[in-house]
Design an enzyme around this catalytic site. Structure first.
Site, PDB file in Angstrom:
ATOM      1  N   TYR A 291      29.121  35.703  28.031  1.00 54.50           N
ATOM      2  CA  TYR A 291      29.387  35.179  26.696  1.00 54.50           C
ATOM      3  C   TYR A 291      28.075  34.890  25.962  1.00 54.50           C
ATOM      4  O   TYR A 291      27.934  35.207  24.779  1.00 54.50           O
ATOM      5  CB  TYR A 291      30.257  33.926  26.769  1.00 54.50           C
ATOM      6  CG  TYR A 291      31.585  34.143  27.483  1.00 54.50           C
ATOM      7  CD1 TYR A 291      32.234  35.377  27.453  1.00 54.50           C
ATOM      8  CD2 TYR A 291      32.184  33.119  28.202  1.00 54.50           C
ATOM      9  CE1 TYR A 291      33.432  35.574  28.118  1.00 54.50           C
ATOM     10  CE2 TYR A 291      33.392  33.307  28.858  1.00 54.50           C
ATOM     11  CZ  TYR A 291      34.006  34.545  28.810  1.00 54.50           C
ATOM     12  OH  TYR A 291      35.196  34.739  29.458  1.00 54.50           O
TER      13      TYR A 291
ATOM     14  N   ASN B 232      32.096  29.055  36.411  1.00 55.10           N
ATOM     15  CA  ASN B 232      32.172  30.501  36.195  1.00 55.10           C
ATOM     16  C   ASN B 232      30.907  30.982  35.480  1.00 55.10           C
ATOM     17  O   ASN B 232      30.936  31.371  34.316  1.00 55.10           O
ATOM     18  CB  ASN B 232      33.438  30.852  35.405  1.00 55.10           C
ATOM     19  CG  ASN B 232      33.730  32.340  35.431  1.00 55.10           C
ATOM     20  OD1 ASN B 232      32.892  33.149  35.804  1.00 55.10           O
ATOM     21  ND2 ASN B 232      34.932  32.696  35.014  1.00 55.10           N
TER      22      ASN B 232
ATOM     23  N   LEU C  46      40.973  36.025  29.174  1.00 60.10           N
ATOM     24  CA  LEU C  46      40.388  37.361  29.313  1.00 60.10           C
ATOM     25  C   LEU C  46      40.157  37.561  30.801  1.00 60.10           C
ATOM     26  O   LEU C  46      39.592  36.684  31.461  1.00 60.10           O
ATOM     27  CB  LEU C  46      39.062  37.437  28.551  1.00 60.10           C
ATOM     28  CG  LEU C  46      38.399  38.802  28.403  1.00 60.10           C
ATOM     29  CD1 LEU C  46      37.491  38.808  27.188  1.00 60.10           C
ATOM     30  CD2 LEU C  46      37.642  39.246  29.613  1.00 60.10           C
ATOM     31  N   GLY C  47      40.630  38.667  31.334  1.00 59.12           N
ATOM     32  CA  GLY C  47      40.452  38.938  32.752  1.00 59.12           C
ATOM     33  C   GLY C  47      40.283  40.408  33.027  1.00 59.12           C
ATOM     34  O   GLY C  47      40.846  41.252  32.330  1.00 59.12           O
ATOM     35  N   VAL C  48      39.501  40.708  34.053  1.00 61.73           N
ATOM     36  CA  VAL C  48      39.296  42.078  34.528  1.00 61.73           C
ATOM     37  C   VAL C  48      39.573  42.073  36.020  1.00 61.73           C
ATOM     38  O   VAL C  48      39.086  41.193  36.743  1.00 61.73           O
ATOM     39  CB  VAL C  48      37.850  42.563  34.252  1.00 61.73           C
ATOM     40  CG1 VAL C  48      37.602  43.931  34.878  1.00 61.73           C
ATOM     41  CG2 VAL C  48      37.573  42.609  32.748  1.00 61.73           C
TER      42      VAL C  48
END
EC number: 2.3.1.266
Length: 162
Positions: A131, A124, A85-87
């Site tokens: 989360y 991270n 998952l990345g933005v």
């Protein structure tokens, strides 16, 4: 396709297409020191994983969409696993990562998963805190899972009941 209102722009989440991969890879290289390859993403699409992109529409044609983020979810019997998952850096800290993760949680429920798993680099903390806010709990540590600049880094394995 999900519509999401995130200030000050509107995005939608849709299936990732092979034509999106150039933009996805640009984001991947921008935000990760050890990025996935374009082959990893195309293989995930071909394998039938749930590959999504978050886009801001730039015009009437789908190929003009601006990819702002992406995710890949693998669903198996009774469980789901967020593979990535990345933005994009320019759109971080605006609620888009949370919006994508909530979308994946609902998608997992629709496919009757009982829980959803993900792993995150120990360093991270921003992602790990997101989360946790969305109900994930750390269940284990995978020692030396990720490559790092000076050796290897542990992964926190996190789980959310559905």
């Amino acid at each position: 396709m999900a519509q999401i209102r995130a200030r000050p722009f509107q995005i939608k989440i849709r299936e990732m297409r092979l034509s999106d991969l150039e933009q996805v890879i640009c984001i991947e290289h921008e935000i990760f020191l050890f990025p996935w390859s374009i082959g990893n993403f195309s293989d995930s699409i071909k394998a039938g994983h749930h590959c999504q992109v978050m886009v801001q529409q730039q015009g009437a044609e789908p190929d003009t969409d601006l990819v702002m983020g992406y995710s890949i979810l693998m669903i198996g019997p009774g469980e789901a696993h967020v593979l990535t998952l990345g933005v994009g850096y320019a759109w971080q800290n605006q609620g888009l990562g949370g919006a994508m993760l909530r979308y994946l949680i609902e998608l997992s429920r629709k496919h009757r998963a009982e829980f959803i798993l993900l792993d995150v680099r120990e360093s991270n903390t921003g992602a790990a805190n997101l989360y946790r806010r969305l109900g994930f709990q750390q269940i284990a540590v995978h020692k030396d899972y990720y490559p790092a600049m000076c050796g290897r880094e542990d992964a926190l394995i996190m789980r959310r009941e559905l």
